[in-house]
Design a protein around this motif. Structure first.
Motif, PDB file in Angstrom:
ATOM      1  N   VAL A 133       0.851  -1.190   0.000  1.00 13.19           N
ATOM      2  CA  VAL A 133       0.000   0.000   0.000  1.00 13.19           C
ATOM      3  C   VAL A 133       0.887   1.240   0.000  1.00 13.19           C
TER       4      VAL A 133
ATOM      5  N   ARG B  68      -2.743   5.948   1.547  1.00 18.52           N
ATOM      6  CA  ARG B  68      -4.111   5.892   2.058  1.00 18.52           C
ATOM      7  C   ARG B  68      -4.474   7.313   2.482  1.00 18.52           C
TER       8      ARG B  68
ATOM      9  N   LEU C  57      -7.011   5.040  -2.176  1.00 16.77           N
ATOM     10  CA  LEU C  57      -6.137   3.911  -1.849  1.00 16.77           C
ATOM     11  C   LEU C  57      -5.276   3.625  -3.070  1.00 16.77           C
TER      12      LEU C  57
END
Length: 302
Positions: A169, A172, A276
């Motif tokens: 990731v 965010r 995201l």
């Protein structure tokens, strides 16, 4: 003698064709989509994007009859979305499913509510295509937080995402509507988060006294009563943004649990998971998913 033309309608989500004469489904699709390659058409059929009279059909040699309606969905996520309440599917492939969850919808079941949850609805959604299909939750959003949520379609993909979350990731981003005028245009909040026996999180400035939490924020716009902030998580702790906004002295609108003392001006919690950005668990391709900021956040902070 020339063949009769099929009735043909097209919109942003689908192509709808009325069958005029007997045909096999794959042959029919080749005629309806002459600009697509044969492999592309086969893929559309194999992915379950073709419905015959509202029933998904994948058989290449399915025998079409005059009077039937063939619907070709341009995006697989459009299939039966009308049955989903409180969420919208933004992206779906064989490994992951990404949604925009509305405020008020639970991510998963609680002791009081088992069925009206994002997970339960999506489980029913994928089982329409194949009863053996399943959905696995990767991360959660609070019931009253809206925005981007990611689900896995296998336990292996779920584990890969969770085990490698920090590296896979890349971003965010949330938006928070908070009480009062935030004077500092940007800031960085760090603390150690602990949880009481009544499940309320709180900050500690004592090193290692709980789980380290890091939050960056940037002022977008505001007035004397409200500020709209862009918030980036460097860690993903329970209620992290809500606690850190309380620490900042500007609690999230509607958040009585974490310091809000004003009347709720928007009728919901002022927190939304906007973006995201992540590497796909199978292809490693960097993908970015976004959900529009709620209009009430923008209106109140002008």
């Amino acid at each position: 003698m020339p063949k009769k033309k099929s009735n043909f309608r097209q919109d942003a989500k689908s192509i709808i064709v009325q069958v005029k004469e007997p045909d096999e489904l794959l042959s029919f699709l080749f005629k309806v989509m002459p600009n697509r390659s044969r492999n592309s058409v086969k893929s559309i059929l194999g992915r379950g994007q073709v419905m015959i009279d509202d029933t998904i059909e994948k058989q290449f040699n399915y025998k079409l009859k005059p009077g039937q309606t063939v619907t070709i969905l341009k995006n697989k996520a459009a299939i039966k979305q009308d049955a989903l309440i409180g969420l919208q599917i933004l992206y779906e492939d064989d490994d992951i499913l990404v949604i925009n969850k509305e405020a008020g919808l639970l991510s998963i079941a609680t002791e009081k509510e088992k069925r009206h949850t994002a997970l339960h609805q999506l489980m029913k959604y994928v089982k329409r295509e194949n009863p053996d299909n399943r959905i696995f939750i990767v991360h959660r959003l609070d019931k009253d937080t809206s925005g981007i949520m990611l689900f896995a379609k296998s336990n292996d993909v779920k584990r890969k995402l969770q085990d490698n979350w920090k590296t896979m990731v890349k971003e965010r981003t949330y938006v928070a509507l908070v009480e009062g005028k935030v004077s500092k245009k940007e800031g960085y909040i760090t603390s150690w988060l602990r949880e009481t026996k009544t499940h309320v999180m709180y900050s500690s400035q004592t090193p290692n006294d709980g789980l380290l939490a890091k939050t960056r924020y940037k002022f977008i716009q505001g007035n004397a009563d409200f500020s709209l902030l862009e918030v980036n998580l460097e860690t993903g702790r329970k209620n992290q943004i809500r606690v850190h906004m309380q620490d900042l002295g500007h609690p999230v609108v509607g958040d009585k649990k974490y310091g809000s003392k004003e009347r709720n001006a928007i009728g919901r919690l002022g927190l939304h998971a906007k973006l995201l950005a992540m590497h796909h668990p199978t292809t490693n391709k960097l993908m970015t998913f976004e959900a529009d900021v709620p209009a009430s956040f923008i209106k109140k902070s002008k």
